[in-house]
Design an enzyme around this catalytic site. Structure first.
Site, short mmCIF file in Angstrom:
data_model
loop_
_atom_site.label_atom_id
_atom_site.label_comp_id
_atom_site.label_asym_id
_atom_site.label_seq_id
_atom_site.Cartn_x
_atom_site.Cartn_y
_atom_site.Cartn_z
N HIS A 155 39.29 38.21 35.95
CA HIS A 155 39.52 37.30 36.32
C HIS A 155 40.64 36.78 36.71
CE1 HIS A 155 36.99 32.74 36.46
NE2 HIS A 155 38.17 32.50 37.03
N LEU A 156 41.26 36.28 38.32
CA LEU A 156 41.97 36.76 39.25
C LEU A 156 42.84 35.58 38.22
CD1 LEU A 156 43.06 36.74 42.59
CD2 LEU A 156 42.91 34.37 41.79
N HIS A 157 43.78 34.95 38.48
CA HIS A 157 44.31 34.06 38.24
C HIS A 157 46.06 34.09 38.91
CE1 HIS A 157 44.73 36.59 34.38
NE2 HIS A 157 46.03 35.26 34.09
N GLN A 158 46.40 33.26 39.32
CA GLN A 158 48.09 33.03 39.71
C GLN A 158 48.57 32.10 38.74
OE1 GLN A 158 49.53 32.92 44.31
NE2 GLN A 158 49.40 30.54 43.39
#
Length: 184
Positions: A142-145
């Site tokens: 799950h992409l997260h910045q």
């Protein structure tokens, strides 16, 4: 018993010779080291980022919610105010974001910087995302910045020698400050 403003010191018998050093225990870090709460697979089921959105903002440490992206404090912060910008949609790769998700992620990045500057006056930021396990992503599915506020001198001997990060504020307090300063 220690006064309210002093840390509680607990004597512990054991191996070693007393050396006049105080120990700063951070047992909460063991959950991160052991990989607790990390999904074992790439599926949405069991993903902590997908599960957070069903919780109350204060309990989930969510700072703000947009239409496609939300801002949440990192449970294992590198610095006070370390937050993450996360799309609601369970997507792993930056190139898989829709144009609308990409725009809102960028807008949330700007807002996060403005809010952090207002609340904590950092001298700079580390902003970025780790794409894939080999690149250091703890939850690669799950992409997260990350948005990590930085101050001159914030990297001292503690993380270098002691492998310990000293954080002067509880996550709930940090969340309240940032959430109250986030523009509606």
């Amino acid at each position: 018993m220690a006064a309210a403003h002093e840390p509680e010191l607990v004597a512990q018998d054991g191996v070693g010779v007393p050396d006049a050093l105080q120990r700063l225990w951070t047992p909460h870090r063991m959950a991160y080291i052991r990989g607790e709460n990390k999904p074992e697979h790439d599926e949405q089921d069991g993903c902590p980022f997908c599960g957070l959105v069903a919780l109350d903002d204060a309990d989930a440490l969510i700072i703000a919610r947009g239409e496609l992206v939300y801002a949440v404090l990192n449970l294992y912060p590198y610095n006070p105010g370390h937050l993450m910008l996360v799309p609601y949609r369970h997507v792993a790769d930056y190139t898989d974001l829709t144009p609308e998700e990409t725009v809102e992620l960028a807008e949330f990045t700007q807002r996060a910087m403005v809010v952090e500057r207002k609340v904590a006056a950092p001298h700079g930021f580390n902003i970025g995302m780790n794409q894939g396990v080999v690149a250091g992503a703890g939850i690669a599915a799950h992409l997260h910045q990350h948005v990590v506020p930085r101050w001159g001198g914030d990297a001292n001997f503690m993380p270098v020698v002691g492998h310990t990060k000293v954080l002067p504020q509880l996550l709930g307090e940090t969340r309240a400050l940032l959430a109250n300063a986030w523009p509606a």
